[in-house]
Write a protein that holds these residues in place. Structure first.
Motif, PDB file in Angstrom:
ATOM      1  N   ALA A  62       0.831  -1.215   0.000  1.00 43.91           N
ATOM      2  CA  ALA A  62       0.000   0.000   0.000  1.00 43.91           C
ATOM      3  C   ALA A  62       0.863   1.262   0.000  1.00 43.91           C
ATOM      4  N   VAL A  63       1.907   1.255   0.810  1.00 43.23           N
ATOM      5  CA  VAL A  63       2.802   2.414   0.871  1.00 43.23           C
ATOM      6  C   VAL A  63       3.581   2.531  -0.436  1.00 43.23           C
ATOM      7  N   ARG A  64       3.988   1.386  -1.003  1.00 40.52           N
ATOM      8  CA  ARG A  64       4.699   1.404  -2.275  1.00 40.52           C
ATOM      9  C   ARG A  64       3.848   2.043  -3.372  1.00 40.52           C
ATOM     10  N   ALA A  65       2.567   1.722  -3.405  1.00 39.94           N
ATOM     11  CA  ALA A  65       1.674   2.297  -4.415  1.00 39.94           C
ATOM     12  C   ALA A  65       1.575   3.816  -4.259  1.00 39.94           C
ATOM     13  N   VAL A  66       1.516   4.278  -3.005  1.00 37.92           N
ATOM     14  CA  VAL A  66       1.450   5.727  -2.767  1.00 37.92           C
ATOM     15  C   VAL A  66       2.736   6.396  -3.234  1.00 37.92           C
ATOM     16  N   CYS A  67       3.861   5.799  -2.923  1.00 35.39           N
ATOM     17  CA  CYS A  67       5.159   6.363  -3.330  1.00 35.39           C
ATOM     18  C   CYS A  67       5.252   6.460  -4.850  1.00 35.39           C
ATOM     19  N   GLU A  68       4.843   5.391  -5.520  1.00 31.90           N
ATOM     20  CA  GLU A  68       4.878   5.401  -6.985  1.00 31.90           C
ATOM     21  C   GLU A  68       3.971   6.492  -7.548  1.00 31.90           C
ATOM     22  N   ASN A  69       2.781   6.646  -6.952  1.00 30.83           N
ATOM     23  CA  ASN A  69       1.840   7.652  -7.440  1.00 30.83           C
ATOM     24  C   ASN A  69       2.344   9.073  -7.214  1.00 30.83           C
ATOM     25  N   TYR A  70       3.084   9.303  -6.143  1.00 30.35           N
ATOM     26  CA  TYR A  70       3.704  10.622  -5.943  1.00 30.35           C
ATOM     27  C   TYR A  70       4.662  10.947  -7.100  1.00 30.35           C
ATOM     28  N   SER A  71       5.349   9.953  -7.617  1.00 36.03           N
ATOM     29  CA  SER A  71       6.316  10.198  -8.685  1.00 36.03           C
ATOM     30  C   SER A  71       5.635  10.562 -10.001  1.00 36.03           C
ATOM     31  N   ARG A  72       4.353  10.177 -10.150  1.00 37.09           N
ATOM     32  CA  ARG A  72       3.635  10.463 -11.394  1.00 37.09           C
ATOM     33  C   ARG A  72       2.713  11.662 -11.277  1.00 37.09           C
ATOM     34  N   ALA A  73       2.274  11.981 -10.072  1.00 36.74           N
ATOM     35  CA  ALA A  73       1.327  13.079  -9.880  1.00 36.74           C
ATOM     36  C   ALA A  73       2.032  14.428 -10.025  1.00 36.74           C
ATOM     37  N   GLY A  74       1.322  15.417 -10.541  1.00 36.99           N
ATOM     38  CA  GLY A  74       1.848  16.780 -10.570  1.00 36.99           C
ATOM     39  C   GLY A  74       2.979  17.008 -11.533  1.00 36.99           C
ATOM     40  N   ALA A  75       3.010  16.265 -12.652  1.00 36.81           N
ATOM     41  CA  ALA A  75       4.152  16.366 -13.574  1.00 36.81           C
ATOM     42  C   ALA A  75       4.370  17.787 -14.075  1.00 36.81           C
ATOM     43  N   PHE A  76       3.291  18.509 -14.418  1.00 37.14           N
ATOM     44  CA  PHE A  76       3.436  19.860 -14.972  1.00 37.14           C
ATOM     45  C   PHE A  76       3.712  20.892 -13.888  1.00 37.14           C
ATOM     46  N   ILE A  77       2.933  20.834 -12.810  1.00 41.99           N
ATOM     47  CA  ILE A  77       3.053  21.868 -11.786  1.00 41.99           C
ATOM     48  C   ILE A  77       4.365  21.751 -11.022  1.00 41.99           C
ATOM     49  N   LEU A  78       4.877  20.525 -10.876  1.00 44.97           N
ATOM     50  CA  LEU A  78       6.120  20.350 -10.132  1.00 44.97           C
ATOM     51  C   LEU A  78       7.338  20.818 -10.927  1.00 44.97           C
ATOM     52  N   GLU A  79       7.199  20.943 -12.255  1.00 47.27           N
ATOM     53  CA  GLU A  79       8.298  21.521 -13.034  1.00 47.27           C
ATOM     54  C   GLU A  79       8.622  22.928 -12.560  1.00 47.27           C
ATOM     55  N   LEU A  80       7.582  23.640 -12.104  1.00 46.86           N
ATOM     56  CA  LEU A  80       7.774  25.000 -11.610  1.00 46.86           C
ATOM     57  C   LEU A  80       8.222  25.015 -10.155  1.00 46.86           C
ATOM     58  N   HIS A  81       7.773  24.026  -9.403  1.00 49.55           N
ATOM     59  CA  HIS A  81       7.891  24.113  -7.949  1.00 49.55           C
ATOM     60  C   HIS A  81       9.114  23.404  -7.384  1.00 49.55           C
ATOM     61  N   GLN A  82       9.663  22.431  -8.118  1.00 48.92           N
ATOM     62  CA  GLN A  82      10.768  21.635  -7.588  1.00 48.92           C
ATOM     63  C   GLN A  82      12.072  21.925  -8.324  1.00 48.92           C
ATOM     64  N   HIS A  83      13.177  21.896  -7.575  1.00 48.91           N
ATOM     65  CA  HIS A  83      14.483  21.893  -8.217  1.00 48.91           C
ATOM     66  C   HIS A  83      14.650  20.536  -8.903  1.00 48.91           C
ATOM     67  N   PRO A  84      15.313  20.498 -10.088  1.00 52.59           N
ATOM     68  CA  PRO A  84      15.467  19.223 -10.794  1.00 52.59           C
ATOM     69  C   PRO A  84      16.053  18.095  -9.938  1.00 52.59           C
ATOM     70  N   ARG A  85      16.977  18.401  -9.045  1.00 52.76           N
ATOM     71  CA  ARG A  85      17.567  17.325  -8.237  1.00 52.76           C
ATOM     72  C   ARG A  85      16.537  16.716  -7.283  1.00 52.76           C
ATOM     73  N   GLU A  86      15.670  17.553  -6.722  1.00 52.73           N
ATOM     74  CA  GLU A  86      14.607  17.020  -5.874  1.00 52.73           C
ATOM     75  C   GLU A  86      13.621  16.211  -6.720  1.00 52.73           C
ATOM     76  N   ARG A  87      13.355  16.697  -7.924  1.00 53.45           N
ATOM     77  CA  ARG A  87      12.458  15.969  -8.830  1.00 53.45           C
ATOM     78  C   ARG A  87      13.036  14.594  -9.138  1.00 53.45           C
ATOM     79  N   ILE A  88      14.336  14.525  -9.376  1.00 56.25           N
ATOM     80  CA  ILE A  88      14.984  13.236  -9.658  1.00 56.25           C
ATOM     81  C   ILE A  88      14.793  12.278  -8.488  1.00 56.25           C
ATOM     82  N   ARG A  89      14.946  12.779  -7.251  1.00 56.28           N
ATOM     83  CA  ARG A  89      14.779  11.909  -6.074  1.00 56.28           C
ATOM     84  C   ARG A  89      13.365  11.332  -6.032  1.00 56.28           C
ATOM     85  N   TRP A  90      12.362  12.153  -6.278  1.00 59.06           N
ATOM     86  CA  TRP A  90      10.972  11.668  -6.284  1.00 59.06           C
ATOM     87  C   TRP A  90      10.764  10.608  -7.369  1.00 59.06           C
TER      88      TRP A  90
END
Length: 494
Positions: A62-90
């Motif tokens: 269940a936790v694995r599914a949530v983690c995976e979904n965080y990596s796919r959610a917010g693809a467009f908006i996170l381009e503005l909000h996250q530094h690329p290195r943090e994005r890579i970690r997610w």
């Protein structure tokens, strides 16, 4: 009472949904600002939810599914909000959650996005590895959407390393796919990429057309981020043409959208463009103010490459203001950054500008070294026009340093390159500079021949002053008149 694990899972799931809601608003017509407000209000909890899920995903489905979904959610908006290195970690955390599962399409998507993030911080080899894996998966699962995204990203890599012809080919293939799929956002994004590539190739008409088409689509879809980027590029066209104030208006509209979206990197880029515009119009204090603000934002929110480019531009602004020593400091800092990210195209430009600044300060030895390094980079990149210009500038430094023999060698090379690539204006400039050196050596007949050949070229290119000077030269020998079109090869920043 729920266990700690259950409480944290509920928390992570709740704020995953907030991230999805923010993305939905951001990509909906007229609702982008509401999406940004939502993510700002919940960012601390969204980030905490992802961190917890990535930490405890191992062995818990269940936790694995949530983690995976965080990596796919917010693809467009996170381009503005996250530094690329943090994005890579997610994204890499989500990728790790797929181990042992055969969701190939998701794996391909995550690899593509990881490649984009690596490319944005200049790690091309790692980006290419990700794209190659993603491309193989797209073919395997027959994902046309995935294939179009990968084609665009390959195009971006070729564009970044200055192989623009190859980039255009990839963008055209991607454009055909997104149109086939009816993906309007993807069509606009691909048209933007094509517009940028055509612009670099010097095909202004095709570039302007691509940006105009993209602008129409973004206003239809409500993609404010893309709209701002397009306005910024249209500003370049207007500024380089007969309507420079219209260009400034486009930059200011783009800047307004950046601030609306809290896109600090975009704000930095458009402030830098405004700095260039004001500088070319002679409004030096406004230019320096824009560049300094752009640099502060780039250091905080941008990539190393953005910082280096703005430092280079700021150096040019200080040169125009007559502060050549400060210009040298900024060029040297820009070069120290470019050397770490392997951006050889920008490095060659900065080396040229540093050479020009040293030449203006009378520091011939340093100028010669910079132009020599710039030429080596030009040769590596196959940039013949810049190679010829740098030979011309190097020749002027040698001439001013009392080495006419070396100066003539450099001007001969500049002339040969100009003729090879068919650059008539640079050919005229090289002939003029050669004539100046020959005249200084007392070789009047040879100098006069070069002066006339130079002026005939400038006359053919529409330089009215060339006709008058030619009339004088046909009747008598020259007395060191000012070179027509001298800006092409003079010691001025590119």
């Amino acid at each position: 009472m729920p266990s700690l694990r259950e409480a944290m899972l509920r928390h992570a799931t709740c704020y995953l949904e907030q991230l999805r809601a923010a993305e939905d608003l951001y990509t909906r017509d007229g609702a982008a600002y509401r999406g940004l407000e939502l993510i700002y209000a919940n960012w601390v909890n969204i980030k905490a939810g992802q961190q917890w899920a990535s930490q405890f995903a191992d062995g818990d489905e269940a936790v694995r599914a949530v983690c995976e979904n965080y990596s796919r959610a917010g693809a467009f908006i996170l381009e503005l909000h996250q530094h690329p290195r943090e994005r890579i970690r997610w994204l890499e955390a989500g990728l790790a959650c797929l181990n042992g599962r055969e969701d190939r399409a998701v794996r391909g998507l995550l690899l593509t996005n990881i490649g984009i993030a690596y490319a944005s911080i200049g790690l091309s080899e790692r980006a290419v590895q990700c794209y190659e894996q993603a491309a193989a998966i797209a073919k395997e699962v027959s994902s046309r959407a995935g294939e179009s995204a990968i084609l665009n990203n390959w195009g971006n890599e070729f564009f970044r390393i200055n192989k623009t012809g190859e980039a255009i080919e990839y963008y055209r293939r991607a454009l055909a796919l997104v149109r086939e799929l009816g993906d309007r956002r993807g069509e606009a994004s691909t048209l933007v990429n094509l517009g940028a590539a055509y612009k670099r190739e010097g095909d202004k008409e095709s570039s302007f057309e691509a940006f105009e088409q993209a602008l129409s689509i973004t206003r239809e879809t409500g993609d404010r981020h893309c709209e701002g980027f397009i306005l910024s590029n249209l500003g370049d066209f207007y500024f380089d043409g007969p309507q420079p104030r219209q260009g400034i208006q486009c930059y200011e509209e783009a800047l307004s959208i950046d601030r609306e979206l809290s896109d600090r990197l975009g704000e930095s880029i458009n402030l830098s463009k405004l700095g260039q515009a004001y500088g070319k119009l002679g409004e030096t204090s406004e230019a320096l103010a824009c560049y300094e603000r752009a640099l502060r934002l780039a250091r905080e929110f941008g990539s190393s490459r953005n910082v280096a480019i703005i430092l280079n531009d700021l150096g040019m602004a200080y040169r125009r203001a007559g502060e050549d020593r400060r210009a040298v400091e900024h060029y040297e800092e820009a070069l120290s950054i470019m050397g770490t990210i392997n951006d050889h195209h920008s490095e060659a430009i900065a080396l040229r500008n540093l050479g020009l600044a040293h030449a203006k300060l009378g520091e011939a030895e340093s100028a010669i070294k910079c132009f020599g390094e710039a030429i080596r980079r030009n040769v590596e990149l196959g940039d013949r026009n810049e190679e010829g210009k740098n030979y011309g500038s190097l020749g002027k430094v040698y001439a001013n340093a009392g080495a006419p023999g070396r100066a003539l060698e450099c001007h001969a090379r500049a002339l040969a390159v100009a003729r090879e690539v068919g650059n008539r204006r640079n050919e005229g400039g090289a002939l003029w500079e050669k004539a100046v050196v020959l005249e200084g050596l007392g070789m009047q007949a040879e100098a006069r021949s070069c002066y006339i050949a130079s002026l005939e070229i400038h006359r053919d290119l529409g330089d009215d002053s060339a006709e008058l000077l030619l009339t004088l030269l046909y009747d008598e020998e020259p007395s060191d008149p000012a070179s027509p079109g001298a800006g092409e090869n003079s010691l001025e920043a590119v």
